[in-house]
Design a protein around this motif. Structure first.
Motif, PDB file in Angstrom:
ATOM      1  N   GLU A  34       0.836  -1.216   0.000  1.00  0.00           N
ATOM      2  CA  GLU A  34       0.000   0.000   0.000  1.00  0.00           C
ATOM      3  C   GLU A  34       0.872   1.268   0.000  1.00  0.00           C
ATOM      4  O   GLU A  34       0.782   2.129   0.880  1.00  0.00           O
ATOM      5  N   GLU A  35       1.761   1.347  -1.024  1.00  0.00           N
ATOM      6  CA  GLU A  35       2.630   2.536  -1.190  1.00  0.00           C
ATOM      7  C   GLU A  35       3.464   2.828   0.058  1.00  0.00           C
ATOM      8  O   GLU A  35       3.698   3.984   0.427  1.00  0.00           O
ATOM      9  N   GLY A  36       3.893   1.779   0.726  1.00  0.00           N
ATOM     10  CA  GLY A  36       4.755   1.952   1.885  1.00  0.00           C
ATOM     11  C   GLY A  36       4.040   2.060   3.212  1.00  0.00           C
ATOM     12  O   GLY A  36       4.683   2.121   4.264  1.00  0.00           O
ATOM     13  N   LEU A  37       2.704   2.085   3.190  1.00  0.00           N
ATOM     14  CA  LEU A  37       1.955   2.171   4.442  1.00  0.00           C
ATOM     15  C   LEU A  37       1.980   0.861   5.224  1.00  0.00           C
ATOM     16  O   LEU A  37       1.839   0.854   6.446  1.00  0.00           O
ATOM     17  N   ILE A  38       2.133  -0.280   4.493  1.00  0.00           N
ATOM     18  CA  ILE A  38       2.151  -1.596   5.142  1.00  0.00           C
ATOM     19  C   ILE A  38       3.454  -2.294   4.747  1.00  0.00           C
ATOM     20  O   ILE A  38       3.454  -3.278   4.023  1.00  0.00           O
ATOM     21  N   GLY A  39       4.551  -1.758   5.169  1.00  0.00           N
ATOM     22  CA  GLY A  39       5.843  -2.348   4.826  1.00  0.00           C
ATOM     23  C   GLY A  39       6.517  -1.628   3.678  1.00  0.00           C
ATOM     24  O   GLY A  39       5.856  -1.093   2.781  1.00  0.00           O
ATOM     25  N   LYS A  40       7.835  -1.620   3.712  1.00  0.00           N
ATOM     26  CA  LYS A  40       8.608  -0.851   2.725  1.00  0.00           C
ATOM     27  C   LYS A  40       9.287  -1.715   1.666  1.00  0.00           C
ATOM     28  O   LYS A  40       9.914  -1.188   0.752  1.00  0.00           O
ATOM     29  N   GLU A  41       9.190  -3.045   1.801  1.00  0.00           N
ATOM     30  CA  GLU A  41       9.969  -3.922   0.913  1.00  0.00           C
ATOM     31  C   GLU A  41       9.673  -3.677  -0.563  1.00  0.00           C
ATOM     32  O   GLU A  41      10.580  -3.678  -1.405  1.00  0.00           O
ATOM     33  N   GLU A  42       8.408  -3.485  -0.888  1.00  0.00           N
ATOM     34  CA  GLU A  42       8.052  -3.273  -2.300  1.00  0.00           C
ATOM     35  C   GLU A  42       8.720  -2.012  -2.851  1.00  0.00           C
ATOM     36  O   GLU A  42       9.211  -1.998  -3.995  1.00  0.00           O
ATOM     37  N   LEU A  43       8.757  -0.953  -2.053  1.00  0.00           N
ATOM     38  CA  LEU A  43       9.374   0.297  -2.506  1.00  0.00           C
ATOM     39  C   LEU A  43      10.882   0.153  -2.651  1.00  0.00           C
ATOM     40  O   LEU A  43      11.498   0.781  -3.515  1.00  0.00           O
ATOM     41  N   LEU A  44      11.487  -0.690  -1.839  1.00  0.00           N
ATOM     42  CA  LEU A  44      12.931  -0.860  -1.868  1.00  0.00           C
ATOM     43  C   LEU A  44      13.388  -1.782  -2.994  1.00  0.00           C
ATOM     44  O   LEU A  44      14.461  -1.567  -3.584  1.00  0.00           O
ATOM     45  N   LEU A  45      12.593  -2.802  -3.296  1.00  0.00           N
ATOM     46  CA  LEU A  45      13.040  -3.838  -4.219  1.00  0.00           C
ATOM     47  C   LEU A  45      12.521  -3.703  -5.648  1.00  0.00           C
ATOM     48  O   LEU A  45      13.250  -3.973  -6.609  1.00  0.00           O
TER      49      LEU A  45
END
Length: 318
Positions: free
Chosen positions: A202-213
């Motif tokens: 959710e665009e970094g609202l529920i964890g940052k892994e997606e934004l980092l990877l």
């Protein structure tokens, strides 16, 4: 064309491996330019040997070394007193030496591997150790959709420690090689990569892994001409409407991919393919099922598919 040699290892002696392999061989019958080399225990159930004999001319030996001396339209039957884990290791070494063209394996329990004195956790770890391959992925091909796991038998608390751009990039490369080997209509579709977190972060609202990877992964895919979409929201990715949209799903941890795969395909269909090793290895997509050992109830469909895929991949690798 020289004859392909495909080893069939039948797994735990008190599991359904020999039963499903015998039933699969009976179903398939002899295959053009293929010689099967069957590993089984010395005291294997004779009714399944008789089932094989209805379709094959069988020659029994006691080692792979003896089996490899025999050419011709025979099924070579190795009646072995070695551990089933040793059958896998010996066959894999023969593949690396290019005297075998591939392996199709029946289920082998981690307990059986440990009792053989191995430190490996499963087939994949044995094959990874022997081949020296650094990035090996478990791939699963099913009638409805296919899945590749970025991490395998990793405790859930450790998954994020094992996920990195490099791991995902290597997984994507292996998934892309699988994509190319699927039927043409499926191979044209992009690979779907699942997010790690609920709602894919959710665009970094529920964890940052997606934004980092994922920004790095998208750039890598574009540079390497790998068609990819993601991160997909995990809880919606496997809706039936999506099965026709993607060639392969990349799941970031074991159950994220295998719960939907096994729920849809059941326990008796689907093929496990080891991706990233320098030879062909396929397997059934089920366990040893020791609760039905000796009851003649085991479904051979997954082993049938595993043998077919081993032959297909071995021919493509020639």
């Amino acid at each position: 064309m020289s004859r392909l040699r495909i080893a069939l290892t039948t797994g735990d002696v008190d599991g359904i491996g020999f039963e499903v392999t015998a039933k699969a061989l009976h179903h398939l019958g002899p295959q053009k330019n293929v010689q099967f080399i069957l590993w089984r225990p010395e005291d294997a159930d004779k009714k399944y040997l008789r089932l094989i004999d209805k379709k094959f001319e069988r020659i029994t030996v006691d080692s792979l070394q003896e089996a490899l001396k025999i050419d011709g339209p025979y099924l070579i039957d190795i009646a072995s007193d070695e551990s089933p884990a040793q059958w896998v290791e010996t066959s894999a070494e023969a593949c690396l030496e290019k005297v075998l063209d591939g392996i199709a394996t029946a289920p082998l329990s981690k307990t059986s591997i440990k009792e053989a004195g191995f430190k490996d956790l499963g087939h994949t770890d044995i094959l990874k150790r022997l081949s020296g391959a650094k990035y090996v992925n478990m791939g699963f091909v099913g009638e409805k959709f296919s899945v590749v796991l970025a991490t395998a038998h990793t405790p859930i608390k450790d998954v994020t420690k094992h996920l990195s751009f490099t791991v995902l990039a290597e997984t994507l490369k292996n998934a892309n090689e699988l994509r190319k080997k699927l039927p043409a209509a499926q191979a044209k579709r992009p690979i779907a990569v699942l997010g790690l977190n609920p709602h894919a972060g959710e665009e970094g609202l529920i964890g940052k892994e997606e934004l980092l990877l994922f920004p790095q992964l998208s750039a890598f895919a574009k540079e390497n001409r790998i068609p990819v979409e993601g991160p997909l929201v995990p809880d919606a990715a496997f809706f039936p409407s999506n099965w026709q949209r993607y060639s392969v799903y990349v799941a970031l941890y074991h159950d994220q991919g295998l719960i939907p795969f096994k729920t849809i395909h059941g326990q008796d269909s689907g093929v496990h393919i080891s991706l990233g090793i320098p030879f062909v290895r396929t397997s059934v997509d089920h366990g040893t099922a020791k609760d039905i050992f000796g009851l003649n109830k085991a479904n051979p469909h997954s082993m049938i598919d595993a043998i077919r895929w081993a032959i297909k991949l071995a021919r493509l690798s020639r």
